[in-house]
Design an enzyme around this catalytic site. Structure first.
Site, PDB file in Angstrom:
ATOM      1  CB  SER A  50      -7.168 108.817  45.684  1.00  0.00           C
ATOM      2  OG  SER A  50      -6.714 110.166  45.742  1.00  0.00           O
ATOM      3  CG  ASP A  88       0.121 109.546  45.405  1.00  0.00           C
ATOM      4  OD1 ASP A  88       0.791 110.075  46.302  1.00  0.00           O
ATOM      5  OD2 ASP A  88      -0.969 108.962  45.630  1.00  0.00           O
ATOM      6  CD  GLU A 120       0.276 103.395  48.049  1.00  0.00           C
ATOM      7  OE1 GLU A 120       0.245 102.140  48.125  1.00  0.00           O
ATOM      8  OE2 GLU A 120      -0.701 104.070  47.662  1.00  0.00           O
ATOM      9  CD  GLU A 187      -4.941 105.362  53.314  1.00  0.00           C
ATOM     10  OE1 GLU A 187      -6.089 105.111  52.888  1.00  0.00           O
ATOM     11  OE2 GLU A 187      -3.992 105.647  52.576  1.00  0.00           O
TER      12      GLU A 187
END
Length: 274
Positions: A50, A88, A120, A187
């Site tokens: 992010s 990440d 992810e 999320e």
């Protein structure tokens, strides 16, 4: 000899053992100064991709590189002592194969000093998660709304609204847990579905726009501090308006410079006082 001893850093095993809702606090951090401020209060510092949107003004996370993630991860690791640091894996650094993921994750841990990586994906990434875990790389999974798939998802949309979507979220959750992830970020998922995930999994579920039933909660720190502009996600809570403080300080500085009230003699070297 100094009696000071380094503070104990929370391990992945300690994070995995959290069970009670609300017992795991997670915030994002992208720099050493921010990590230093947050470290006494959180259990996990998440160096999220992010940062591409928050720090670099990108429209999404897709252009963030592995080198960028490693650099920011190293800064956060240096700026913290207590929190478990998770970095990440960015888009296109791990999806091609488990072997590609291992090379990327190994670089992150070796070069940043972080304790774990986050990636992810649900059932489709289970093989990769297992491959990494078997080779000593702790993995935090991320399912539900996955920003790296924003194009495939058609935007940032709540997941699990329809029966098929809810079943997919549950299937993904069970797959990443079975593969060996030590925790999972959930999320943008409909609350009843998120609650079911929490009930089914034995690993900590970290919610963001999910459910109060989650063991942990995570926010983007800039959303919490009022540094993300006027529009923040519905699931974020703004606890202070640091943007207003920064604006006021900049305005005051600009005024003092233009009015010749700054700098004064005490700010200079070898200048005679008036």
């Amino acid at each position: 000899m100094s009696s000071h001893r380094p503070q104990h850093r929370l391990s992945v095993l300690e994070i995995r053992q959290r069970r009670e809702p609300g017992s795991l606090v997670v915030l994002t951090a992208y720099s050493a100064p921010m990590a230093r401020l947050l470290d006494p209060h959180v259990d996990v510092l998440l160096v999220g991709d992010s940062l591409g949107m928050v720090l670099y003004g990108l429209p999404d996370t897709l252009a963030v590189s592995l080198d960028t993630m490693i650099a920011h991860g190293a800064a956060v690791a240096r700026g913290s002592q207590r929190a478990c640091v998770v970095v990440d894996l960015p888009f296109a650094s791990y999806q091609a194969s488990p072997q590609q993921a291992f090379l990327a994750a190994a670089r992150v841990l070796a070069e940043s000093g972080a304790q774990a990586v986050k990636l992810e994906g649900g059932a489709e990434m289970a093989e990769t998660i297992a491959f990494l875990v078997e080779r000593g790389i702790p993995v935090m999974a991320h399912i539900g709304l996955t920003p790296q798939k924003v194009n495939a998802l058609g935007g940032f949309k709540v997941q699990g609204k329809e029966e098929a979507g809810a079943a997919r979220v549950l299937r993904d959750a069970e797959a990443v847990a079975l593969a060996g992830a030590f925790s999972v970020v959930l999320e943008g998922v409909l609350e009843p579905v998120a609650r079911q995930v929490c009930e089914r999994l034995e690993i900590p579920v970290i919610g963001i726009g999910a459910s109060p039933a989650c063991v942990g909660q995570v926010l983007v720190t800039e959303d919490m501090l009022g540094l993300s502009g006027e529009q923040i996600p519905r699931f974020a809570q703004q606890y202070v308006r640091v943007d207003e403080l920064i604006g006021a300080a900049a305005e005051r500085f600009a005024g003092e410079v233009r009015e010749r009230r700054f700098p004064q003699a005490r700010h200079c070297f070898g200048m005679a006082k008036d």
